[in-house]
Design a protein around this motif. Structure first.
Motif, mmCIF file in Angstrom:
data_model
loop_
_atom_site.group_PDB
_atom_site.id
_atom_site.type_symbol
_atom_site.label_atom_id
_atom_site.label_comp_id
_atom_site.label_asym_id
_atom_site.label_seq_id
_atom_site.Cartn_x
_atom_site.Cartn_y
_atom_site.Cartn_z
ATOM 1 N N LEU A 1 0.910 -1.116 -0.041
ATOM 2 C CA LEU A 1 0.017 0.162 0.115
ATOM 3 C C LEU A 1 0.755 1.188 -0.009
ATOM 4 O O LEU A 1 0.800 2.151 -0.860
ATOM 5 C CB LEU A 1 -0.926 0.049 1.253
ATOM 6 C CG LEU A 1 -1.944 1.486 1.368
ATOM 7 C CD1 LEU A 1 -2.564 1.601 0.253
ATOM 8 C CD2 LEU A 1 -2.578 1.163 2.670
ATOM 9 N N ARG A 2 1.821 1.132 0.809
ATOM 10 C CA ARG A 2 2.682 2.455 0.874
ATOM 11 C C ARG A 2 3.537 2.650 -0.370
ATOM 12 O O ARG A 2 3.851 3.790 -1.030
ATOM 13 C CB ARG A 2 3.570 2.427 2.187
ATOM 14 C CG ARG A 2 2.833 2.335 3.539
ATOM 15 C CD ARG A 2 3.890 2.334 4.409
ATOM 16 N NE ARG A 2 4.614 3.798 4.535
ATOM 17 C CZ ARG A 2 5.486 3.980 5.644
ATOM 18 N NH1 ARG A 2 5.944 3.100 6.615
ATOM 19 N NH2 ARG A 2 6.218 4.980 5.574
ATOM 20 N N ALA A 3 3.880 1.611 -0.929
ATOM 21 C CA ALA A 3 4.749 1.515 -2.041
ATOM 22 C C ALA A 3 3.917 2.176 -3.239
ATOM 23 O O ALA A 3 4.293 2.915 -4.196
ATOM 24 C CB ALA A 3 5.083 0.296 -2.653
ATOM 25 N N ALA A 4 2.626 1.775 -3.468
ATOM 26 C CA ALA A 4 1.872 2.349 -4.475
ATOM 27 C C ALA A 4 1.389 3.734 -4.229
ATOM 28 O O ALA A 4 1.310 4.337 -5.225
ATOM 29 C CB ALA A 4 0.618 1.293 -4.462
ATOM 30 N N ALA A 5 1.180 4.065 -2.897
ATOM 31 C CA ALA A 5 0.724 5.450 -2.709
ATOM 32 C C ALA A 5 2.218 6.324 -2.969
ATOM 33 O O ALA A 5 1.943 7.355 -3.422
ATOM 34 C CB ALA A 5 0.815 5.632 -1.069
ATOM 35 N N GLY A 6 3.406 5.897 -2.811
ATOM 36 C CA GLY A 6 4.549 6.664 -3.219
ATOM 37 C C GLY A 6 4.797 6.586 -4.759
ATOM 38 O O GLY A 6 4.853 7.693 -5.248
ATOM 39 N N GLU A 7 4.277 5.592 -5.368
ATOM 40 C CA GLU A 7 4.263 5.875 -7.018
ATOM 41 C C GLU A 7 3.253 6.649 -7.332
ATOM 42 O O GLU A 7 3.526 7.314 -8.458
ATOM 43 C CB GLU A 7 3.800 4.288 -7.540
ATOM 44 C CG GLU A 7 4.004 4.383 -8.968
ATOM 45 C CD GLU A 7 3.435 2.748 -9.543
ATOM 46 O OE1 GLU A 7 3.207 3.043 -10.858
ATOM 47 O OE2 GLU A 7 3.366 1.829 -8.633
ATOM 48 N N ILE A 8 2.228 6.870 -6.944
ATOM 49 C CA ILE A 8 1.120 7.692 -7.410
ATOM 50 C C ILE A 8 1.435 8.970 -6.850
ATOM 51 O O ILE A 8 1.336 9.907 -7.591
ATOM 52 C CB ILE A 8 -0.203 7.146 -6.742
ATOM 53 C CG1 ILE A 8 -0.776 5.873 -7.244
ATOM 54 C CG2 ILE A 8 -1.299 8.370 -6.708
ATOM 55 C CD1 ILE A 8 -2.071 5.295 -6.702
#
Length: 254
Positions: free
Chosen positions: A233-240
């Motif tokens: 979740l945090r990785a995807a939030a960082g990507e976005i």
């Protein structure tokens, strides 16, 4: 469709698009004769197509007879940019949905309101039943609590002054002091506070000019697997976050 599965092409449309491309190649504009030579379209046909494109706003004719790109093309460009941004964000959300088998939400706090911009789910991973408006239930959702954590205490107090916390389930936290003064966490959890049987996690999305969040919802019995959810979740939030920072804007609400 034409025989052999080939699409039926409209020649006049192809020629109009070629003229638009040719005009775009000339920064200071181009005359009809220049465009006819460049595109190898007969001059009478070129005049006819140019008049149509001017009438529809895709081209503009200057006093010296040159044609330049019109405002309608600029509008299409803006729309393509916005749609491209939304598409890139959805790809990241769809990947997270498939990895975690959870519904995915992108939201922001905009002009004093919780605004859910995008939801990506599937029949196997349905979104939570929004029986209570997210704008009025920020105190009970991981989405809302994560967004509010990006505000000052005064701004949080103002929000709850406009939307007094209500009991939505037996697990809902409604004490304003706890909601206003609660600690800021890297990932926020909602365990059946909004909807019985449902849990939610939310991580902040940064770089978009105001509080934003990426969140997931799933059956509460899976809450014991939180550790396996947090890093993706945090990785995807960082990507976005990086995508939105480069674009300099937040996707328009769908």
């Amino acid at each position: 469709m034409a025989r052999g599965g080939e699409p039926t092409l409209i020649t006049s449309v192809q020629r109009a698009l070629r003229l638009l491309e040719a005009v775009g190649e000339h920064g200071s504009g181009a005359t009809a004769k220049t465009l006819a030579r460049r595109t190898r379209i007969a001059l009478p046909t070129t005049y006819h197509l140019l008049r149509t494109l001017v009438h529809e706003g895709y081209l503009e004719k200057l006093d010296d007879g040159a044609f330049i790109i019109g405002e309608q093309v600029a509008g299409l460009h803006d729309a393509a940019r916005v749609q491209g941004l939304r598409s890139r964000v959805r790809v990241a959300m769809e990947s997270l949905r498939d990895d975690l088998n959870a519904a995915i939400y992108l939201a922001r706090y905009h002009e004093g309101e919780v605004e859910v911009a995008e939801i990506v789910d599937s029949p196997r991973t349905p979104r939570v039943d929004t029986w209570a408006d997210f704008r009025q239930a920020a105190h009970a959702t991981a989405i809302g609590k994560c967004l509010l954590s990006g505000l000052s205490k005064e701004q949080r107090a103002d929000h709850f002054g406009r939307y007094p916390p209500a009991d939505l389930t037996p697990r809902t936290i409604t004490r304003i002091r706890d909601l206003v003064n609660g600690p800021v966490r890297p990932v926020v959890t909602d365990s059946e506070e909004y909807s019985l049987g449902t849990a939610c996690l939310a991580a902040p999305v940064i770089g978009v000019g105001g509080p934003a969040t990426l969140a997931i919802s799933f059956p509460v019995h899976k809450l014991g697997d939180t550790k396996s959810y947090v890093e993706p979740l945090r990785a995807a939030a960082g990507e976005i976050s990086r995508t939105l920072a480069v674009a300099g804007e937040f996707p328009a609400t769908g």
